[in-house]
Design a protein around this motif. Sequence first.
Motif, PDB file in Angstrom:
ATOM      1  N   TYR A   1      -7.958  -4.063   0.853  1.00 28.51           N
ATOM      2  CA  TYR A   1      -7.057  -3.023   0.347  1.00 28.51           C
ATOM      3  C   TYR A   1      -7.669  -2.310  -0.846  1.00 28.51           C
ATOM      4  O   TYR A   1      -8.096  -2.946  -1.819  1.00 28.51           O
ATOM      5  CB  TYR A   1      -5.714  -3.649  -0.031  1.00 28.51           C
ATOM      6  CG  TYR A   1      -4.808  -2.736  -0.819  1.00 28.51           C
ATOM      7  CD1 TYR A   1      -4.419  -1.499  -0.306  1.00 28.51           C
ATOM      8  CD2 TYR A   1      -4.341  -3.101  -2.080  1.00 28.51           C
ATOM      9  CE1 TYR A   1      -3.587  -0.661  -1.027  1.00 28.51           C
ATOM     10  CE2 TYR A   1      -3.507  -2.275  -2.804  1.00 28.51           C
ATOM     11  CZ  TYR A   1      -3.138  -1.046  -2.272  1.00 28.51           C
ATOM     12  OH  TYR A   1      -2.325  -0.212  -2.989  1.00 28.51           O
ATOM     13  N   VAL A   2      -7.712  -0.992  -0.765  1.00 30.67           N
ATOM     14  CA  VAL A   2      -8.204  -0.161  -1.864  1.00 30.67           C
ATOM     15  C   VAL A   2      -7.064   0.742  -2.333  1.00 30.67           C
ATOM     16  O   VAL A   2      -6.568   1.573  -1.573  1.00 30.67           O
ATOM     17  CB  VAL A   2      -9.412   0.695  -1.435  1.00 30.67           C
ATOM     18  CG1 VAL A   2      -9.873   1.573  -2.591  1.00 30.67           C
ATOM     19  CG2 VAL A   2     -10.549  -0.187  -0.941  1.00 30.67           C
ATOM     20  N   ASP A   3      -6.654   0.560  -3.575  1.00 33.43           N
ATOM     21  CA  ASP A   3      -5.604   1.381  -4.187  1.00 33.43           C
ATOM     22  C   ASP A   3      -6.238   2.661  -4.706  1.00 33.43           C
ATOM     23  O   ASP A   3      -7.054   2.638  -5.624  1.00 33.43           O
ATOM     24  CB  ASP A   3      -4.950   0.602  -5.325  1.00 33.43           C
ATOM     25  CG  ASP A   3      -3.802   1.352  -5.986  1.00 33.43           C
ATOM     26  OD1 ASP A   3      -3.615   2.560  -5.694  1.00 33.43           O
ATOM     27  OD2 ASP A   3      -3.106   0.740  -6.810  1.00 33.43           O
ATOM     28  N   ASN A   4      -5.871   3.771  -4.106  1.00 28.78           N
ATOM     29  CA  ASN A   4      -6.453   5.053  -4.514  1.00 28.78           C
ATOM     30  C   ASN A   4      -5.627   5.790  -5.562  1.00 28.78           C
ATOM     31  O   ASN A   4      -5.856   6.968  -5.838  1.00 28.78           O
ATOM     32  CB  ASN A   4      -6.690   5.928  -3.285  1.00 28.78           C
ATOM     33  CG  ASN A   4      -7.848   5.406  -2.447  1.00 28.78           C
ATOM     34  OD1 ASN A   4      -8.828   4.899  -2.976  1.00 28.78           O
ATOM     35  ND2 ASN A   4      -7.727   5.480  -1.128  1.00 28.78           N
ATOM     36  N   GLY A   5      -4.636   5.102  -6.120  1.00 31.94           N
ATOM     37  CA  GLY A   5      -3.984   5.584  -7.331  1.00 31.94           C
ATOM     38  C   GLY A   5      -2.992   6.717  -7.178  1.00 31.94           C
ATOM     39  O   GLY A   5      -2.832   7.531  -8.095  1.00 31.94           O
ATOM     40  N   LEU A   6      -2.283   6.761  -6.064  1.00 29.96           N
ATOM     41  CA  LEU A   6      -1.280   7.813  -5.902  1.00 29.96           C
ATOM     42  C   LEU A   6      -0.194   7.677  -6.970  1.00 29.96           C
ATOM     43  O   LEU A   6       0.303   6.580  -7.228  1.00 29.96           O
ATOM     44  CB  LEU A   6      -0.646   7.719  -4.514  1.00 29.96           C
ATOM     45  CG  LEU A   6       0.242   8.889  -4.104  1.00 29.96           C
ATOM     46  CD1 LEU A   6      -0.613  10.108  -3.771  1.00 29.96           C
ATOM     47  CD2 LEU A   6       1.113   8.505  -2.900  1.00 29.96           C
TER      48      LEU A   6
ATOM     49  N   ALA B   1       0.819  -1.207   0.000  1.00 27.08           N
ATOM     50  CA  ALA B   1       0.000   0.000   0.000  1.00 27.08           C
ATOM     51  C   ALA B   1       0.856   1.260   0.000  1.00 27.08           C
ATOM     52  O   ALA B   1       1.941   1.297   0.585  1.00 27.08           O
ATOM     53  CB  ALA B   1      -0.916   0.005   1.222  1.00 27.08           C
ATOM     54  N   ASN B   2       0.347   2.295  -0.650  1.00 28.67           N
ATOM     55  CA  ASN B   2       0.967   3.610  -0.656  1.00 28.67           C
ATOM     56  C   ASN B   2       0.155   4.564   0.214  1.00 28.67           C
ATOM     57  O   ASN B   2      -0.997   4.291   0.570  1.00 28.67           O
ATOM     58  CB  ASN B   2       1.034   4.167  -2.082  1.00 28.67           C
ATOM     59  CG  ASN B   2       1.865   3.303  -3.004  1.00 28.67           C
ATOM     60  OD1 ASN B   2       2.868   2.723  -2.593  1.00 28.67           O
ATOM     61  ND2 ASN B   2       1.446   3.191  -4.253  1.00 28.67           N
ATOM     62  N   VAL B   3       0.763   5.681   0.547  1.00 27.74           N
ATOM     63  CA  VAL B   3       0.038   6.724   1.258  1.00 27.74           C
ATOM     64  C   VAL B   3      -1.201   7.109   0.441  1.00 27.74           C
ATOM     65  O   VAL B   3      -1.147   7.198  -0.791  1.00 27.74           O
ATOM     66  CB  VAL B   3       0.941   7.945   1.490  1.00 27.74           C
ATOM     67  CG1 VAL B   3       0.131   9.155   1.958  1.00 27.74           C
ATOM     68  CG2 VAL B   3       2.028   7.616   2.510  1.00 27.74           C
ATOM     69  N   GLY B   4      -2.312   7.329   1.142  1.00 28.14           N
ATOM     70  CA  GLY B   4      -3.546   7.693   0.464  1.00 28.14           C
ATOM     71  C   GLY B   4      -4.436   6.525   0.130  1.00 28.14           C
ATOM     72  O   GLY B   4      -5.608   6.718  -0.215  1.00 28.14           O
ATOM     73  N   ASP B   5      -3.900   5.288   0.227  1.00 24.79           N
ATOM     74  CA  ASP B   5      -4.730   4.115   0.022  1.00 24.79           C
ATOM     75  C   ASP B   5      -5.583   3.860   1.264  1.00 24.79           C
ATOM     76  O   ASP B   5      -5.451   4.545   2.288  1.00 24.79           O
ATOM     77  CB  ASP B   5      -3.860   2.896  -0.293  1.00 24.79           C
ATOM     78  CG  ASP B   5      -3.165   3.004  -1.645  1.00 24.79           C
ATOM     79  OD1 ASP B   5      -3.598   3.836  -2.466  1.00 24.79           O
ATOM     80  OD2 ASP B   5      -2.185   2.276  -1.875  1.00 24.79           O
TER      81      ASP B   5
END
Length: 811
Positions: free
Chosen positions: A487-492, A454-458
């Motif tokens: 897990y939801v990838d919010n596309g950062l 995961a990235n920040v903002g996910d």
Amino acid sequence: MRKRLIPLAITGSVVLAGVGVHSAFATPSADAVISEVYGGGGNSGATFTNDFIELANAGAGTLDLSDYTVQYLSGNPGPTTKWQATRLTGSLAGNGRYLIQEAAGTGGTTTLPTPDATGNINMSGTTGTVALVKGTDLLTCVTAEDCAADSRVKDLVGFGTAVVHEGSGAAAGASNTESVARKTLVDTDDNAADFAAGAPTPENSGGAGGGTGDDGSSPSPSPTATPPADAISAKIHDIQGTTRRSPLATKDVKDVTGIVTGVRTTSTSSTSKGFWMQDPKADKDPRTSEGIFVYTSSNPTVKVGDSVSVAGVVSEYYPGGYDSGIQSITEIIKPIVTVLSSGNALPAPVVLTKKNIPTAWSPAGGSDGSIDNLELEPTKYALDFYESLEGMNVQISDAGVVGATDAYKELWVSVDPKHNKTKRGGTYYPSYDDPNSTRLQVQAMNTSDAFPMANVGDTLKGVTEGPLDYSQYAGTYILEARTLGTYVDNGLKPQVAAAPKSNEVAIATYNVENLAPTDAQSKFDRLAKGLVTNLRAPGIVALEEIQDNNGAVDDGTVDADKTLNKLTAAIAAAGGPQYSWRQISPQNDKDGGQPGGNIRTAFLFDPTQVSFVDWPGGDATTAVDVTGKNNKTSLTVSPGRITPNDEAWNSSRKPMVGQFLTRNNKTIFVIANHFNSKGGDQNIAGRIQEPVRSSEVQRMKQAMLENAFVKKLEAADSKALIVSLGDFNDYQFSPALNTLTGNGTVLTDMINTLPKEERYSYVFQGNSQVLDHILVNPTMLGKVSYEVVHINSEFADQTSDHDPQVLRLKP
């Protein structure tokens, strides 16, 4: 090795003493010694599937090992290298052996004899250091001298090319197929003389050898064991008490009942095998936790949902060492576990929200600075709230990721993601007074568990639930995920800097994280892409953490031309300019950082945009000065170092200043910086409140010296263009930055010109914070634009742990 800090709030290069040869280590052990070390288990050509450490007792008496650990350090420890530990149980009989099984590889065909203890340390097959240590606290020494001075070390073996060893040299000959073993059990404290290489011959306490053992998962201790007659019948809340330390610490207890809420079967350098249990019948005191960790050392045989009764010893375990300032974990050790029933419903979790987590961080420590013995106030302070839930089943919902997944299946979330929210979904760190109390680390309970990158903002959508633990390395509370949200990838996406105009010069800073020619070409290629594509090929780049030509090999090499040539070639191959470079090689092992690496700052510059004004004579010890007046103002050497012989720069990088000339003949003075690290500072979630920031003293001295140099340039030419930039290892609100900038009168910190939600270049423990800065003098204001280019710190897949910054100047 895990790339972590002593529980601190930062990065940068830790100051380490030089490594020398120690003629005798400590008093030679007359009984327990390390008899054999094998790190080739499971490697190519190996027979055995696991690494192992074997102990032997040269004496006739039995040694209780319940308060001992074996610990491992890599052969060439770096600034963030930590010892890894395996806790021991049972005893070492007189004239007996004791076998500790460590990590498995993918090769090998033969299992070890049944081990007496198991761990998960992945040792090198060729070089490293193993210590037998009294106590469970991790060692902190990384030199032979410092380890010799640590009275907890009962025996130590360095093998291969290990810099930490006893006597004249390390034990030689370790490989994938050969261990190093004692020639006799007479300990002379000289590893080179006492050990020889040969085929591995592991032997356990029962005298078994060869490889007919199992996986070490049998229950420990035997289920037929009984507690002492004077053991105290206790509930979990009786053990946990109303302070951080148990009122029953060191006492034998029995009849401790609860439901198993989590089982950890994989241990790492920061975790231990065992299980969490919770009493479903809570008392009425909100200060007393109903959960606790039971340390089993080997694989627990209980399952989630089991109702158990436990007897054992109450322990306050300081995983990072008491002197580090870390808080303790209340545990039951030496357990006798009886399963009463299975398939029970788990105690309802405590749901963590912004409404029940206090915004105030911690009470002030007592007379010794510690909060250990203060009565908990869980409705008033966040640290007290978390402590009152230690070991209990907790839950978060729809949590926003504020710290990307690391290599150890850990990430950071906030249950109040709108508090101090960055534009890209993180949580910015505004001051020492607001460390963002709703941050929490989430970790996979076992290393085999699935975990998102995961990235920040996910987002972790839905429920994440499990016991609340305390992390050894992060030095903070941690949710051990039994259930993980979706897990939801919010596309950062990585950012791209604005393009400089034709009449502008772009000046950037980038910490490239211990860059050495031995790094993979892929790292150079990714750095090059970042510089060319994301930073748009600035005219001038100040680089931090450029290592010498053989990286961490400590053989006196100080030049870095191979490092810089490899980087500039990668930049050209990525479609960028053919950069030239300037640097000053430091004296060997005088500038801190990874031993042998000789990190330094360096300038890259595009000759089609700017020229470098070379004034000869600049070297590691020659101080740069200012000469001339007004538009004739110049440096005496270029590049040159600012006051390099002052004690403020001991074991730290010295600022390097260079004189550049633009195409319209304007002079720019650029100072590349890498101030001393925060190594040694206490953690913000530790037992010392307010934490001591001991490294700040040296940075204050460094700031004063550079401030004086900038004033000297300004005095010579009031219209001088001065840029000071780099990794200052401190925050924009810190005393060191305020001293350097003269509270904004001598230099302006460009990070403060951005909206608060954009003020960060580094993410640590879920806090988006500022360590890197670009500072300009008053003449520059009105002629510049500035941005931080987020391409690393918010991402699980990083090229460096720092984000670069760029200033665009219209000279």
